[in-house]
Design a protein around this motif. Structure first.
Motif, short mmCIF file in Angstrom:
data_model
loop_
_atom_site.label_atom_id
_atom_site.label_comp_id
_atom_site.label_asym_id
_atom_site.label_seq_id
_atom_site.Cartn_x
_atom_site.Cartn_y
_atom_site.Cartn_z
N ALA A 71 29.15 45.46 47.16
CA ALA A 71 29.47 45.74 48.60
C ALA A 71 28.78 46.62 48.91
CB ALA A 71 31.12 45.92 48.87
N GLY A 72 28.29 46.72 50.28
CA GLY A 72 27.61 47.80 50.88
C GLY A 72 26.63 48.51 49.90
N GLY A 73 25.80 47.60 49.28
CA GLY A 73 24.70 47.99 48.34
C GLY A 73 24.97 48.66 47.07
N LYS A 74 26.43 48.40 46.70
CA LYS A 74 26.78 49.18 45.73
C LYS A 74 27.33 48.06 44.53
CE LYS A 74 27.72 53.72 47.40
NZ LYS A 74 28.81 54.63 47.69
N GLU A 75 27.07 48.11 43.45
CA GLU A 75 27.53 46.86 42.57
C GLU A 75 28.43 47.29 41.44
OE1 GLU A 75 25.54 43.72 39.45
OE2 GLU A 75 24.40 43.91 41.43
N ILE A 76 29.25 46.85 41.04
CA ILE A 76 30.39 47.16 40.05
C ILE A 76 30.55 45.98 39.36
CG2 ILE A 76 32.22 47.01 41.62
CD1 ILE A 76 33.43 49.66 40.08
N ALA A 77 31.05 46.11 37.80
CA ALA A 77 31.56 45.14 37.27
C ALA A 77 32.94 45.08 37.25
CB ALA A 77 31.03 45.54 35.63
N ALA A 78 33.45 44.04 37.18
CA ALA A 78 35.02 43.63 37.20
C ALA A 78 35.21 43.39 36.06
CB ALA A 78 35.61 42.41 37.96
N ALA A 79 36.34 44.08 35.36
CA ALA A 79 36.93 43.90 34.15
C ALA A 79 38.01 43.00 33.87
CB ALA A 79 37.45 45.27 33.61
N PHE A 80 38.11 42.23 32.91
CA PHE A 80 39.31 40.98 32.85
C PHE A 80 40.34 41.67 32.31
CE2 PHE A 80 41.63 37.98 30.35
CZ PHE A 80 41.73 36.91 31.60
N ASP A 81 41.43 41.68 33.21
CA ASP A 81 42.91 42.20 32.94
C ASP A 81 43.66 41.01 32.33
OD1 ASP A 81 45.28 43.15 32.92
OD2 ASP A 81 45.28 43.87 34.96
N VAL A 82 43.92 41.11 30.93
CA VAL A 82 44.67 39.98 30.26
C VAL A 82 45.98 39.94 30.74
CG1 VAL A 82 45.37 39.46 27.79
CG2 VAL A 82 43.31 40.66 28.15
N ALA A 83 46.69 40.94 31.02
CA ALA A 83 48.28 40.82 31.58
C ALA A 83 47.90 39.84 32.69
CB ALA A 83 48.57 42.20 31.76
N ALA A 84 47.22 40.23 33.71
CA ALA A 84 47.12 39.86 35.14
C ALA A 84 46.35 38.18 35.00
CB ALA A 84 46.54 40.57 36.26
N GLY A 85 45.75 38.14 33.97
CA GLY A 85 44.96 36.88 33.91
C GLY A 85 43.84 36.84 34.99
N ALA A 86 43.45 37.78 35.45
CA ALA A 86 42.34 37.82 36.33
C ALA A 86 41.24 39.13 36.35
CB ALA A 86 42.98 38.14 37.76
N TYR A 87 40.47 39.24 36.97
CA TYR A 87 39.45 40.35 37.04
C TYR A 87 39.88 41.55 37.80
CZ TYR A 87 36.92 36.78 34.48
OH TYR A 87 36.56 36.10 33.51
N ARG A 88 39.86 42.61 37.44
CA ARG A 88 40.04 43.74 38.30
C ARG A 88 38.95 44.58 38.59
NH1 ARG A 88 45.39 45.20 39.51
NH2 ARG A 88 46.20 44.05 37.78
N ILE A 89 38.96 45.43 40.01
CA ILE A 89 38.11 46.42 40.08
C ILE A 89 39.02 47.59 40.38
CG2 ILE A 89 36.55 47.37 41.41
CD1 ILE A 89 35.13 44.57 41.54
N ALA A 90 39.13 48.79 39.72
CA ALA A 90 40.33 49.60 40.16
C ALA A 90 39.63 51.26 40.49
CB ALA A 90 41.11 49.89 38.86
N ASP A 91 38.12 51.11 40.53
CA ASP A 91 37.35 52.27 41.01
C ASP A 91 37.68 52.61 42.37
OD1 ASP A 91 35.30 54.18 41.63
OD2 ASP A 91 33.96 53.29 40.36
N VAL A 92 38.30 54.01 42.54
CA VAL A 92 38.69 54.21 44.04
C VAL A 92 37.61 54.42 44.73
CG1 VAL A 92 40.05 56.07 45.23
CG2 VAL A 92 40.86 55.28 42.80
N ALA A 93 36.60 55.19 44.25
CA ALA A 93 35.35 55.33 45.15
C ALA A 93 34.75 54.21 45.74
CB ALA A 93 34.46 56.28 44.34
#
Length: 171
Positions: A71-93
């Protein structure tokens, strides 16, 4: 008798009308990205971007994939959250620009075993707008009850005074 009707009407209005204005509800921002093989549905909440990834034909969830989001030219890896059964991005910046109202284009790179796919979707963030019926001030329930009680006592005092005057004039 007229005073009694006014008091009953005042009590009915105070009980039936809410004391506080309804809060404006803003829906959670959602992104949907689809290809022939995969689907991604994500929601931006207060803490993170939660992404549900599944196979399009069967709707079976993908639990062991590698997912990167740009997004906006910045890439980030989404970590798998076992408890949610989904991928999560929690990087505030990284999430901060996505919280602004408007459409935000997201590109997803998904790798599952020897399969890879590139998906795109728009994260739509709606601005909180006040509704037409929203009041400018709020009255707490206890203050409303005290105000209503004071008005009732005032009306009762005037009624008692008038009754005394009529009784004195009749004698």
């Amino acid at each position: 008798m007229k005073l009694k009707k006014l008091l009953i009407a005042g009590v009915a209005v105070a009980v039936l009308l809410p004391a506080q204005a309804a809060e404006t509800v803003v829906p959670l921002p959602v992104v949907v990205a689809e290809s022939e093989a995969f689907e991604i549905v994500g929601r931006l909440d207060e803490n993170s971007l939660l992404l549900h990834v599944d196979r399009a034909p069967t709707n079976a969830p993908l639990l062991g994939a590698t997912l990167a989001v740009e997004a906006g030219g910045k890439e980030i890896a989404a970590a798998f959250d076992v408890a949610a059964g989904a991928y999560r991005i929690a990087d505030v910046a990284w999430l901060q620009p996505l919280r602004a109202a408007g459409k935000h284009g997201l590109a997803f790179t998904l790798v599952v075993g020897d399969e890879a796919d590139l998906l795109a979707g728009d994260l739509v963030v709606e601005a909180a707008a006040p509704t037409a019926g929203q009041t400018l001030w709020r009255l707490p329930p206890l203050a409303g009850a005290a105000l209503l009680g004071g008005l009732g006592l005032l009306a009762a005092g005037f009624g008692w005074r008038r009754w005394k005057q009529r009784r004195g004039a009749a004698a």
